[in-house]
Write a protein that holds these residues in place. Structure first.
Motif, short mmCIF file in Angstrom:
data_model
loop_
_atom_site.label_atom_id
_atom_site.label_comp_id
_atom_site.label_asym_id
_atom_site.label_seq_id
_atom_site.Cartn_x
_atom_site.Cartn_y
_atom_site.Cartn_z
N GLY A 180 0.81 -1.21 0.00
CA GLY A 180 0.00 0.00 0.00
C GLY A 180 0.84 1.25 0.00
O GLY A 180 0.48 2.25 -0.61
N GLY A 181 1.97 1.25 0.71
CA GLY A 181 2.82 2.42 0.76
C GLY A 181 3.34 2.82 -0.59
O GLY A 181 3.48 3.99 -0.92
N GLN A 182 3.67 1.80 -1.43
CA GLN A 182 4.16 2.10 -2.77
C GLN A 182 3.04 2.67 -3.64
O GLN A 182 3.30 3.48 -4.52
CB GLN A 182 4.75 0.83 -3.38
N VAL A 183 1.82 2.24 -3.41
CA VAL A 183 0.69 2.79 -4.14
C VAL A 183 0.50 4.26 -3.77
O VAL A 183 0.28 5.11 -4.64
CB VAL A 183 -0.60 1.99 -3.86
N VAL A 184 0.62 4.56 -2.49
CA VAL A 184 0.51 5.94 -2.03
C VAL A 184 1.60 6.80 -2.66
O VAL A 184 1.36 7.92 -3.14
CB VAL A 184 0.58 6.02 -0.50
N LEU A 185 2.82 6.26 -2.70
CA LEU A 185 3.94 6.99 -3.31
C LEU A 185 3.68 7.23 -4.79
O LEU A 185 3.94 8.32 -5.30
CB LEU A 185 5.24 6.20 -3.13
N ALA A 186 3.14 6.23 -5.48
CA ALA A 186 2.85 6.37 -6.90
C ALA A 186 1.83 7.48 -7.14
O ALA A 186 1.99 8.29 -8.06
CB ALA A 186 2.33 5.04 -7.46
N VAL A 187 0.80 7.51 -6.31
CA VAL A 187 -0.24 8.54 -6.46
C VAL A 187 0.35 9.93 -6.20
O VAL A 187 0.09 10.87 -6.96
CB VAL A 187 -1.42 8.26 -5.51
N LEU A 188 1.15 10.06 -5.16
CA LEU A 188 1.75 11.35 -4.83
C LEU A 188 2.67 11.85 -5.94
O LEU A 188 2.67 13.04 -6.29
CB LEU A 188 2.50 11.26 -3.51
N LEU A 189 3.47 10.95 -6.50
CA LEU A 189 4.38 11.34 -7.58
C LEU A 189 3.60 11.78 -8.82
O LEU A 189 3.96 12.75 -9.49
CB LEU A 189 5.31 10.18 -7.93
N ALA A 190 2.51 11.07 -9.11
CA ALA A 190 1.69 11.43 -10.27
C ALA A 190 1.04 12.80 -10.07
O ALA A 190 1.01 13.62 -11.00
CB ALA A 190 0.63 10.36 -10.50
N LEU A 191 0.51 13.05 -8.87
CA LEU A 191 -0.11 14.34 -8.58
C LEU A 191 0.94 15.45 -8.64
O LEU A 191 0.66 16.55 -9.15
CB LEU A 191 -0.77 14.32 -7.21
N LEU A 192 2.12 15.16 -8.13
CA LEU A 192 3.21 16.16 -8.16
C LEU A 192 3.58 16.50 -9.60
O LEU A 192 3.79 17.67 -9.93
CB LEU A 192 4.43 15.63 -7.41
N ALA A 193 3.65 15.49 -10.46
CA ALA A 193 3.99 15.74 -11.86
C ALA A 193 2.95 16.64 -12.51
O ALA A 193 3.29 17.58 -13.25
CB ALA A 193 4.08 14.40 -12.61
N GLY A 194 1.68 16.38 -12.25
CA GLY A 194 0.63 17.22 -12.82
C GLY A 194 0.72 18.65 -12.32
O GLY A 194 0.58 19.61 -13.10
N ALA A 195 0.96 18.81 -11.02
CA ALA A 195 1.06 20.15 -10.44
C ALA A 195 2.26 20.90 -10.99
O ALA A 195 2.19 22.12 -11.23
CB ALA A 195 1.13 20.05 -8.92
N VAL A 196 3.37 20.20 -11.20
CA VAL A 196 4.58 20.85 -11.72
C VAL A 196 4.34 21.34 -13.15
O VAL A 196 4.71 22.48 -13.49
CB VAL A 196 5.78 19.88 -11.67
N VAL A 197 3.73 20.51 -13.98
CA VAL A 197 3.43 20.94 -15.35
C VAL A 197 2.53 22.17 -15.33
O VAL A 197 2.76 23.15 -16.04
CB VAL A 197 2.76 19.80 -16.15
N GLY A 198 1.52 22.14 -14.47
CA GLY A 198 0.61 23.28 -14.37
C GLY A 198 1.31 24.53 -13.86
O GLY A 198 1.09 25.64 -14.37
#
Length: 336
Positions: free
Chosen positions: A107-125
């Motif tokens: 589960g921790g790796q899933v949480v990390l995956a979600v956070l990294l994906a959200l961070l990528a979207g926020a950085v592009v924006g």
């Protein structure tokens, strides 16, 4: 003794920030509600499968992702901007999350995956916002370039291949239910409520409308125009990233071409829901209803066997009609 004279600079009187009232919410936020009701009734009468539990559940899950992306797009449109990169950000974020959890089950790796994906979207924006706010580059050009860059990065990460299969823990994000209602719908409602509250009840929300109404007057009134612009583009990217994660979770794989055309769907949802592409008008509720209308068009077209290319034409026509009516109303208000 003669008093020293002070020099007063002449110029336009700064306009106060626009405050969204209940009248705005009722007048524009639910302007698409009659269309939504009529469309739903027409589909219920035209096909026997529209009101089935399976179809409504599928419709709700699909609309939820569109609505989340549209609400992020709305924030940019409120400042008289546009974000054409959201579709590519959906694909990029979905692929990042899928790649991280590809061989993971914890589960921790899933949480990390979600956070990294959200961070990528926020950085592009945020990068889009910085280019628009600081370098004064046109939003259309900046986000069009972002569309190509994000899509290219997605293809580089995956080599053009689908990332699959994904672990059940990741698929449960979009596939699960809470209190008998799909998690996707709950997430959509939370996002819509949070953005609606921020726009109506916070200083930041008033700043967003003020920038969209007249950026220069807002600046003279003390509104931090640049941070506001950066924030709306960053949130748009963040919500597009969330949409990408949810789409990958729902599909059970990371498709490098996912999100293609979603920018048109998001803009259509905002405009149909009462937002003005000239800025300062629109609500989160309106964007949500607009997304449901677009979803109904797509769902109804599938049930009725209508060529999807005709649906694309219909959505384009709806955008033209909505923008045309908005411009006509603006001219009438200026002449009054």
């Amino acid at each position: 003794m003669t008093q020293p004279r002070t020099l007063t600079l002449a110029g336009p009187k700064p306009a106060p920030p626009h405050v969204l009232t209940l009248g705005d919410l009722l007048g524009r936020g639910v302007s698409g509600l009659p269309v939504l009701v009529l469309l739903a009734l027409a589909l219920a009468l035209a096909t026997d499968t529209f009101l089935t539990g399976t179809n409504l559940d599928n419709l709700g899950r699909q609309v939820s992702i569109f609505a989340i992306i549209a609400i992020g797009q709305l924030l940019v449109i409120l400042t008289a901007g546009i974000d054409l990169s959201v579709g590519s950000v959906v694909g990029l974020s979905g692929v990042i999350a899928a790649t991280v959890v590809f061989e993971a089950t914890a589960g921790g790796q899933v949480v990390l995956a979600v956070l990294l994906a959200l961070l990528a979207g926020a950085v592009v924006g945020a990068v889009n916002g910085l280019l628009v706010a600081v370098l004064k580059m046109p939003a259309f050009i900046v986000t069009l370039a972002g569309l190509g860059i994000a899509r290219g990065a997605t293809l580089l990460i995956t080599g053009g291949r689908t990332v699959q299969p994904l672990p059940p823990a990741f698929q449960a994000i979009a596939g699960g239910t809470t209190l008998g209602i799909a998690n996707l719908i709950w997430i959509m409602l939370i996002v819509a409520a949070a953005v609606a509250f921020a726009l109506r009840r916070t200083v930041w929300g008033r700043y967003v409308y003020a920038v969209g109404s007249n950026a220069e007057s807002a600046r003279l009134s003390g509104v931090p125009v640049r941070p506001v612009l950066v924030s709306v583009y960053a949130i748009s990217g963040l919500l597009a990233g969330l949409g990408g994660v949810l789409l990958a979770s729902r599909l059970g794989n990371g498709v490098p071409t996912s999100g293609t055309g979603y920018e048109l769907q998001a803009i259509a949802a905002c405009v149909i829901g009462g937002a003005s592409l000239f800025g300062a008008r629109g609500t989160a509720i309106g964007a949500l209803l607009g997304a449901v209308i677009v979803g109904l068009l797509n769902n109804g077209g599938t049930l009725l066997g209508i060529d999807p290319f005709w649906l694309q034409i219909a959505i384009g026509v709806l955008i033209l009609v909505a923008v045309g009516l908005d411009q006509l109303n603006a001219r009438r208000a200026a002449e009054a």
